[in-house]
Design a protein around this motif. Structure first.
Motif, PDB file in Angstrom:
ATOM      1  N   LYS A   1       0.660   0.734  -4.218  1.00 28.08           N
ATOM      2  CA  LYS A   1      -0.745   0.838  -4.612  1.00 28.08           C
ATOM      3  C   LYS A   1      -1.647   1.379  -3.503  1.00 28.08           C
ATOM      4  O   LYS A   1      -2.555   0.689  -3.044  1.00 28.08           O
ATOM      5  CB  LYS A   1      -1.264  -0.542  -5.027  1.00 28.08           C
ATOM      6  CG  LYS A   1      -0.742  -1.047  -6.340  1.00 28.08           C
ATOM      7  CD  LYS A   1      -1.472  -0.383  -7.450  1.00 28.08           C
ATOM      8  CE  LYS A   1      -1.108  -1.031  -8.773  1.00 28.08           C
ATOM      9  NZ  LYS A   1      -1.719  -0.334  -9.869  1.00 28.08           N
ATOM     10  N   PRO A   2      -1.453   2.610  -3.071  1.00 31.54           N
ATOM     11  CA  PRO A   2      -2.367   3.144  -2.051  1.00 31.54           C
ATOM     12  C   PRO A   2      -3.810   3.178  -2.546  1.00 31.54           C
ATOM     13  O   PRO A   2      -4.748   2.998  -1.768  1.00 31.54           O
ATOM     14  CB  PRO A   2      -1.826   4.549  -1.786  1.00 31.54           C
ATOM     15  CG  PRO A   2      -1.007   4.894  -2.988  1.00 31.54           C
ATOM     16  CD  PRO A   2      -0.474   3.597  -3.510  1.00 31.54           C
ATOM     17  N   ASP A   3      -3.993   3.356  -3.854  1.00 26.42           N
ATOM     18  CA  ASP A   3      -5.339   3.422  -4.408  1.00 26.42           C
ATOM     19  C   ASP A   3      -6.068   2.075  -4.351  1.00 26.42           C
ATOM     20  O   ASP A   3      -7.282   2.025  -4.497  1.00 26.42           O
ATOM     21  CB  ASP A   3      -5.307   3.963  -5.839  1.00 26.42           C
ATOM     22  CG  ASP A   3      -4.427   3.154  -6.772  1.00 26.42           C
ATOM     23  OD1 ASP A   3      -3.418   2.578  -6.305  1.00 26.42           O
ATOM     24  OD2 ASP A   3      -4.724   3.095  -7.980  1.00 26.42           O
ATOM     25  N   ALA A   4      -5.358   0.984  -4.073  1.00 27.20           N
ATOM     26  CA  ALA A   4      -6.000  -0.332  -3.962  1.00 27.20           C
ATOM     27  C   ALA A   4      -7.012  -0.363  -2.820  1.00 27.20           C
ATOM     28  O   ALA A   4      -7.952  -1.158  -2.853  1.00 27.20           O
ATOM     29  CB  ALA A   4      -4.955  -1.426  -3.768  1.00 27.20           C
TER      30      ALA A   4
ATOM     31  N   ILE B   1       5.680   4.357  -7.021  1.00 22.47           N
ATOM     32  CA  ILE B   1       4.885   5.557  -7.287  1.00 22.47           C
ATOM     33  C   ILE B   1       5.757   6.771  -6.971  1.00 22.47           C
ATOM     34  O   ILE B   1       6.704   6.678  -6.199  1.00 22.47           O
ATOM     35  CB  ILE B   1       3.591   5.574  -6.445  1.00 22.47           C
ATOM     36  CG1 ILE B   1       3.911   5.435  -4.959  1.00 22.47           C
ATOM     37  CG2 ILE B   1       2.635   4.494  -6.914  1.00 22.47           C
ATOM     38  CD1 ILE B   1       2.712   5.559  -4.042  1.00 22.47           C
TER      39      ILE B   1
ATOM     40  N   ALA C   1       0.920   8.719   4.787  1.00 25.58           N
ATOM     41  CA  ALA C   1      -0.496   8.363   4.859  1.00 25.58           C
ATOM     42  C   ALA C   1      -0.981   8.590   6.280  1.00 25.58           C
ATOM     43  O   ALA C   1      -0.266   8.304   7.243  1.00 25.58           O
ATOM     44  CB  ALA C   1      -0.697   6.903   4.478  1.00 25.58           C
TER      45      ALA C   1
ATOM     46  N   GLU D   1      -6.743   6.779   8.820  1.00 29.32           N
ATOM     47  CA  GLU D   1      -7.380   6.489   7.539  1.00 29.32           C
ATOM     48  C   GLU D   1      -6.891   5.144   6.986  1.00 29.32           C
ATOM     49  O   GLU D   1      -7.684   4.343   6.477  1.00 29.32           O
ATOM     50  CB  GLU D   1      -7.085   7.615   6.544  1.00 29.32           C
ATOM     51  CG  GLU D   1      -7.753   7.421   5.206  1.00 29.32           C
ATOM     52  CD  GLU D   1      -7.405   8.516   4.191  1.00 29.32           C
ATOM     53  OE1 GLU D   1      -7.849   8.369   3.038  1.00 29.32           O
ATOM     54  OE2 GLU D   1      -6.714   9.493   4.544  1.00 29.32           O
TER      55      GLU D   1
ATOM     56  N   ILE E   1       0.815  -1.211   0.000  1.00 29.28           N
ATOM     57  CA  ILE E   1       0.000   0.000   0.000  1.00 29.28           C
ATOM     58  C   ILE E   1       0.851   1.264   0.000  1.00 29.28           C
ATOM     59  O   ILE E   1       0.605   2.198  -0.767  1.00 29.28           O
ATOM     60  CB  ILE E   1      -0.976   0.001   1.205  1.00 29.28           C
ATOM     61  CG1 ILE E   1      -1.966  -1.163   1.101  1.00 29.28           C
ATOM     62  CG2 ILE E   1      -1.696   1.335   1.344  1.00 29.28           C
ATOM     63  CD1 ILE E   1      -2.831  -1.176  -0.148  1.00 29.28           C
TER      64      ILE E   1
ATOM     65  N   LYS F   1      -9.340   1.944   6.251  1.00 29.29           N
ATOM     66  CA  LYS F   1      -9.530   1.468   4.882  1.00 29.29           C
ATOM     67  C   LYS F   1      -8.847   0.127   4.610  1.00 29.29           C
ATOM     68  O   LYS F   1      -9.078  -0.470   3.559  1.00 29.29           O
ATOM     69  CB  LYS F   1      -9.001   2.507   3.899  1.00 29.29           C
ATOM     70  CG  LYS F   1      -9.843   3.774   3.877  1.00 29.29           C
ATOM     71  CD  LYS F   1      -9.337   4.753   2.846  1.00 29.29           C
ATOM     72  CE  LYS F   1     -10.297   5.938   2.748  1.00 29.29           C
ATOM     73  NZ  LYS F   1      -9.965   6.827   1.654  1.00 29.29           N
TER      74      LYS F   1
ATOM     75  N   GLY G   1      -8.180   2.806  -1.679  1.00 33.05           N
ATOM     76  CA  GLY G   1      -8.741   4.158  -1.694  1.00 33.05           C
ATOM     77  C   GLY G   1      -7.991   5.133  -0.810  1.00 33.05           C
ATOM     78  O   GLY G   1      -8.553   6.134  -0.362  1.00 33.05           O
ATOM     79  N   LEU G   2      -6.713   4.868  -0.575  1.00 30.46           N
ATOM     80  CA  LEU G   2      -5.881   5.722   0.268  1.00 30.46           C
ATOM     81  C   LEU G   2      -5.119   6.709  -0.601  1.00 30.46           C
ATOM     82  O   LEU G   2      -4.671   6.367  -1.701  1.00 30.46           O
ATOM     83  CB  LEU G   2      -4.895   4.856   1.066  1.00 30.46           C
ATOM     84  CG  LEU G   2      -4.063   5.545   2.129  1.00 30.46           C
ATOM     85  CD1 LEU G   2      -4.946   5.990   3.296  1.00 30.46           C
ATOM     86  CD2 LEU G   2      -2.984   4.588   2.648  1.00 30.46           C
ATOM     87  N   THR G   3      -4.953   7.921  -0.119  1.00 29.73           N
ATOM     88  CA  THR G   3      -4.152   8.921  -0.815  1.00 29.73           C
ATOM     89  C   THR G   3      -2.943   9.263   0.041  1.00 29.73           C
ATOM     90  O   THR G   3      -3.081   9.524   1.232  1.00 29.73           O
ATOM     91  CB  THR G   3      -4.989  10.195  -1.072  1.00 29.73           C
ATOM     92  OG1 THR G   3      -6.136   9.843  -1.843  1.00 29.73           O
ATOM     93  CG2 THR G   3      -4.173  11.236  -1.819  1.00 29.73           C
TER      94      THR G   3
END
Length: 189
Positions: A19-22, A80, A33, A37, A15, A41, A24-26
């Motif tokens: 892949k934080p978006d896996a 990323i 992060a 949150e 994550i 998530k 829904g994390l930004t």
């Protein structure tokens, strides 16, 4: 590590590095992060205590928690784009890269490039490089003439966990375990 620590560590690596978006994390631009949150998530069972245990017991010190205790990030290894805020530093004379022998032809032809990460990862010692190489097959340890690269304009950074980072390593700066071969004369007749 117990199984839950291993599972949590792998989850955090995936994550926070890839892949934080896996879930829904930004992440912010520096890769941080929000811990609450992240926990909310997460698609695995993870709580604040387990998260701190992973950070504190990781032999590779993969993660850092912010001074205020509210954020977490990976120290290096991102695929990323993040800005870890690292300043260029002068490296030691030699650094080491552990790889598998099946990659040697490509390295001889192209040098070392980060592949799907932001930086090439280098070690300050051969033991660590050997462990990295073993993960990929029959290990080979390459000696990198880091100080000479630095003197020729290559930037080096050191992550919070001690891993050395650089954008690429040209073939002429790489030798086997014989650091007596000078960088600048390696390909001269």
């Amino acid at each position: 590590m117990t199984q839950s620590l291993t599972t949590a560590s792998k989850f955090l690596s995936y994550i926070l590095r890839h892949k934080p978006d896996a879930i829904g994390l930004t992440l912010d631009p520096e890769g941080w992060a929000n811990i609450q949150e992240l926990i909310a998530k997460a698609d695995i069972t993870i709580d604040l205590e387990l998260l701190h245990e992973v950070v504190n017991t990781s032999d590779k010190k993969r993660f850092a928690i912010s001074n205020d205790g509210l954020y977490i990030r990976a120290n290096q290894g991102h695929s990323i784009e993040v800005d870890l805020g690292l300043e260029p530093v002068e490296p030691p004379e030699f650094l080491y890269h552990g790889t598998a022998d099946r990659f040697l032809d490509s390295i001889k032809n192209n040098g070392l490039y980060p592949q799907n990460r932001q930086y090439v990862h280098l070690s300050a010692d051969t033991d660590t490089a050997n462990k990295v190489g073993q993960r990929h097959g029959k290990p080979v340890i390459l000696t990198i003439h880091a100080l000479q690269m630095h003197q020729k304009g290559h930037e080096f950074f050191q992550a919070q966990n001690g891993v050395w980072l650089t954008k690429s390593v040209p073939t002429e700066a790489i030798s086997g375990l014989n650091p007596k071969v000078p960088y600048q004369t390696r390909h001269q007749s």
